[in-house]
Design a protein around this motif. Sequence first.
Motif, PDB file in Angstrom:
ATOM      1  N   SER A  99       0.807  -1.219   0.000  1.00 20.55           N
ATOM      2  CA  SER A  99       0.000   0.000   0.000  1.00 20.55           C
ATOM      3  C   SER A  99       0.839   1.268   0.000  1.00 20.55           C
ATOM      4  O   SER A  99       0.332   2.340  -0.327  1.00 20.55           O
ATOM      5  CB  SER A  99      -0.936   0.006   1.215  1.00 20.55           C
ATOM      6  N   GLU A 100       2.117   1.182   0.369  1.00 23.92           N
ATOM      7  CA  GLU A 100       2.968   2.366   0.370  1.00 23.92           C
ATOM      8  C   GLU A 100       3.109   2.949  -1.038  1.00 23.92           C
ATOM      9  O   GLU A 100       3.416   4.119  -1.211  1.00 23.92           O
ATOM     10  CB  GLU A 100       4.346   2.022   0.951  1.00 23.92           C
ATOM     11  N   LYS A 101       2.841   2.125  -2.054  1.00 21.19           N
ATOM     12  CA  LYS A 101       2.914   2.590  -3.432  1.00 21.19           C
ATOM     13  C   LYS A 101       1.713   3.463  -3.791  1.00 21.19           C
ATOM     14  O   LYS A 101       1.724   4.131  -4.812  1.00 21.19           O
ATOM     15  CB  LYS A 101       2.976   1.385  -4.378  1.00 21.19           C
ATOM     16  N   LEU A 102       0.684   3.441  -2.952  1.00 16.95           N
ATOM     17  CA  LEU A 102      -0.545   4.164  -3.246  1.00 16.95           C
ATOM     18  C   LEU A 102      -0.458   5.650  -2.940  1.00 16.95           C
ATOM     19  O   LEU A 102      -1.281   6.428  -3.414  1.00 16.95           O
ATOM     20  CB  LEU A 102      -1.704   3.560  -2.443  1.00 16.95           C
ATOM     21  N   GLY A 103       0.497   6.052  -2.119  1.00  9.81           N
ATOM     22  CA  GLY A 103       0.581   7.431  -1.665  1.00  9.81           C
ATOM     23  C   GLY A 103       0.081   7.562  -0.244  1.00  9.81           C
ATOM     24  O   GLY A 103      -0.616   6.671   0.266  1.00  9.81           O
ATOM     25  N   ALA A 104       0.433   8.654   0.412  1.00 12.90           N
ATOM     26  CA  ALA A 104       0.178   8.819   1.839  1.00 12.90           C
ATOM     27  C   ALA A 104      -1.304   8.733   2.192  1.00 12.90           C
ATOM     28  O   ALA A 104      -1.699   8.054   3.140  1.00 12.90           O
ATOM     29  CB  ALA A 104       0.763  10.153   2.312  1.00 12.90           C
ATOM     30  N   GLN A 105      -2.160   9.429   1.434  1.00  9.76           N
ATOM     31  CA  GLN A 105      -3.587   9.452   1.763  1.00  9.76           C
ATOM     32  C   GLN A 105      -4.234   8.087   1.567  1.00  9.76           C
ATOM     33  O   GLN A 105      -4.936   7.582   2.456  1.00  9.76           O
ATOM     34  CB  GLN A 105      -4.304  10.489   0.898  1.00  9.76           C
ATOM     35  N   ALA A 106      -3.989   7.474   0.412  1.00  5.77           N
ATOM     36  CA  ALA A 106      -4.579   6.168   0.130  1.00  5.77           C
ATOM     37  C   ALA A 106      -4.034   5.113   1.090  1.00  5.77           C
ATOM     38  O   ALA A 106      -4.762   4.206   1.515  1.00  5.77           O
ATOM     39  CB  ALA A 106      -4.289   5.757  -1.315  1.00  5.77           C
ATOM     40  N   PHE A 107      -2.759   5.235   1.421  1.00  2.00           N
ATOM     41  CA  PHE A 107      -2.145   4.306   2.375  1.00  2.00           C
ATOM     42  C   PHE A 107      -2.839   4.406   3.731  1.00  2.00           C
ATOM     43  O   PHE A 107      -3.192   3.391   4.335  1.00  2.00           O
ATOM     44  CB  PHE A 107      -0.658   4.626   2.509  1.00  2.00           C
ATOM     45  N   ALA A 108      -3.040   5.618   4.209  1.00  2.00           N
ATOM     46  CA  ALA A 108      -3.690   5.815   5.508  1.00  2.00           C
ATOM     47  C   ALA A 108      -5.130   5.304   5.487  1.00  2.00           C
ATOM     48  O   ALA A 108      -5.597   4.699   6.454  1.00  2.00           O
ATOM     49  CB  ALA A 108      -3.653   7.295   5.889  1.00  2.00           C
ATOM     50  N   GLU A 109      -5.832   5.537   4.383  1.00  2.00           N
ATOM     51  CA  GLU A 109      -7.214   5.075   4.279  1.00  2.00           C
ATOM     52  C   GLU A 109      -7.283   3.538   4.301  1.00  2.00           C
ATOM     53  O   GLU A 109      -8.149   2.951   4.956  1.00  2.00           O
ATOM     54  CB  GLU A 109      -7.858   5.614   3.001  1.00  2.00           C
ATOM     55  N   GLN A 110      -6.374   2.897   3.574  1.00  2.00           N
ATOM     56  CA  GLN A 110      -6.360   1.435   3.540  1.00  2.00           C
ATOM     57  C   GLN A 110      -6.026   0.863   4.913  1.00  2.00           C
ATOM     58  O   GLN A 110      -6.656  -0.092   5.376  1.00  2.00           O
ATOM     59  CB  GLN A 110      -5.348   0.930   2.506  1.00  2.00           C
ATOM     60  N   GLN A 111      -5.040   1.461   5.573  1.00  2.00           N
ATOM     61  CA  GLN A 111      -4.664   0.998   6.904  1.00  2.00           C
ATOM     62  C   GLN A 111      -5.814   1.180   7.891  1.00  2.00           C
ATOM     63  O   GLN A 111      -6.067   0.316   8.737  1.00  2.00           O
ATOM     64  CB  GLN A 111      -3.431   1.759   7.390  1.00  2.00           C
ATOM     65  N   ARG A 131     -13.884   6.948  11.402  1.00  2.00           N
ATOM     66  CA  ARG A 131     -12.938   6.532  10.358  1.00  2.00           C
ATOM     67  C   ARG A 131     -12.003   7.681  10.007  1.00  2.00           C
ATOM     68  O   ARG A 131     -10.792   7.484   9.840  1.00  2.00           O
ATOM     69  CB  ARG A 131     -13.688   6.065   9.118  1.00  2.00           C
ATOM     70  N   GLU A 132     -12.544   8.887   9.898  1.00  2.00           N
ATOM     71  CA  GLU A 132     -11.716  10.047   9.581  1.00  2.00           C
ATOM     72  C   GLU A 132     -10.675  10.288  10.676  1.00  2.00           C
ATOM     73  O   GLU A 132      -9.523  10.646  10.393  1.00  2.00           O
ATOM     74  CB  GLU A 132     -12.594  11.286   9.402  1.00  2.00           C
ATOM     75  N   ALA A 133     -11.081  10.085  11.920  1.00  2.00           N
ATOM     76  CA  ALA A 133     -10.140  10.267  13.027  1.00  2.00           C
ATOM     77  C   ALA A 133      -9.030   9.225  12.981  1.00  2.00           C
ATOM     78  O   ALA A 133      -7.860   9.535  13.264  1.00  2.00           O
ATOM     79  CB  ALA A 133     -10.882  10.179  14.361  1.00  2.00           C
ATOM     80  N   VAL A 134      -9.364   7.993  12.623  1.00  2.00           N
ATOM     81  CA  VAL A 134      -8.354   6.937  12.518  1.00  2.00           C
ATOM     82  C   VAL A 134      -7.379   7.247  11.390  1.00  2.00           C
ATOM     83  O   VAL A 134      -6.158   7.076  11.535  1.00  2.00           O
ATOM     84  CB  VAL A 134      -9.033   5.572  12.293  1.00  2.00           C
ATOM     85  N   ILE A 135      -7.896   7.718  10.270  1.00  2.00           N
ATOM     86  CA  ILE A 135      -7.025   8.081   9.142  1.00  2.00           C
ATOM     87  C   ILE A 135      -6.050   9.183   9.547  1.00  2.00           C
ATOM     88  O   ILE A 135      -4.843   9.105   9.276  1.00  2.00           O
ATOM     89  CB  ILE A 135      -7.870   8.539   7.932  1.00  2.00           C
ATOM     90  N   ALA A 136      -6.568  10.209  10.199  1.00  2.00           N
ATOM     91  CA  ALA A 136      -5.710  11.322  10.633  1.00  2.00           C
ATOM     92  C   ALA A 136      -4.649  10.842  11.619  1.00  2.00           C
ATOM     93  O   ALA A 136      -3.487  11.271  11.563  1.00  2.00           O
ATOM     94  CB  ALA A 136      -6.564  12.420  11.255  1.00  2.00           C
ATOM     95  N   GLU A 137      -5.032   9.942  12.531  1.00  2.00           N
ATOM     96  CA  GLU A 137      -4.080   9.443  13.515  1.00  2.00           C
ATOM     97  C   GLU A 137      -2.994   8.598  12.854  1.00  2.00           C
ATOM     98  O   GLU A 137      -1.816   8.683  13.215  1.00  2.00           O
ATOM     99  CB  GLU A 137      -4.811   8.625  14.580  1.00  2.00           C
ATOM    100  N   ILE A 138      -3.365   7.783  11.875  1.00  2.00           N
ATOM    101  CA  ILE A 138      -2.377   6.975  11.156  1.00  2.00           C
ATOM    102  C   ILE A 138      -1.400   7.875  10.418  1.00  2.00           C
ATOM    103  O   ILE A 138      -0.180   7.626  10.426  1.00  2.00           O
ATOM    104  CB  ILE A 138      -3.083   6.019  10.177  1.00  2.00           C
ATOM    105  N   GLN A 139      -1.891   8.934   9.790  1.00  5.25           N
ATOM    106  CA  GLN A 139      -1.006   9.866   9.092  1.00  5.25           C
ATOM    107  C   GLN A 139      -0.033  10.527  10.068  1.00  5.25           C
ATOM    108  O   GLN A 139       1.162  10.680   9.774  1.00  5.25           O
ATOM    109  CB  GLN A 139      -1.829  10.927   8.360  1.00  5.25           C
ATOM    110  N   ARG A 140      -0.554  10.920  11.221  1.00  5.39           N
ATOM    111  CA  ARG A 140       0.309  11.563  12.221  1.00  5.39           C
ATOM    112  C   ARG A 140       1.343  10.598  12.753  1.00  5.39           C
ATOM    113  O   ARG A 140       2.527  10.928  12.865  1.00  5.39           O
ATOM    114  CB  ARG A 140      -0.541  12.107  13.369  1.00  5.39           C
TER     115      ARG A 140
END
Length: 239
Positions: A99-111, A131-140
């Motif tokens: 998933s790292e090939k997908l880019g930061a946003q898509a990677f975080a969403e998949q995770q 879900r949005e909070a989890v995505i933001a936390e994964i990015q951080r």
Amino acid sequence: DGLAVDLPGFGWSPPPRDGDYSLRRSAESLADLVESRWDGPVHLFGNSLGGITSVAVAARHPELVKSLTLISPAMLTRAVMVKAHAPKALKIATAKRKSEKLGAQAFAEQQADELMALCYADPKRLPPERREAVIAEIQRRTALPYNSDIAAASARALFDAAALEKGKSIWRLARHVEAPTFAIFGTEDQLVPVELAPRAAGVFKNGRVTILPDCGHCAQMEHPSLTAQMFYQWLAVSG
């Protein structure tokens, strides 16, 4: 009053300077916080790794804990670690590389989607903002230099607790808990098998175990009103 605690290295808490993420260190950090913030014993809640950390505090510092509430506590066995957690860890690691090939946003969403599917019986039951909070936390968290250390350290702490952490497994520590203990297990939990519930019921001196149907790893988030209601009812009976 209630206080949500991020253990060292988790959430917004900085990592320990010596890199010690052991169960013993986390429990001592939590005990220090309780002792410094309150004048008397507290009602201690713990979910998953937080559950076994709370068990360790209650066992080693009984004067700090008035009651213990455990939600899917990671009181695992070596057999469960090898059979269930090792394959999941490998799957997550493989998915991350792809998933790292997908880019930061898509990677975080998949995770986020994979994490929620792993933790909840029905992720759709939670509001979209979760879900949005989890995505933001994964990015951080992904941007933190010690983020990869946390995953490996958590796995080691769980294995040590299941096997022999300083000569005492979490099951042996649980036998020393004097505080009234209420534990909740979910029938759909993929991380802490519900089959461990009967063993947990037999290990606490003053304990009650409840199994929730249609529930995964986080009863307090999947069924918050029911979880709160059960806690207050149990507290009224246990004193």
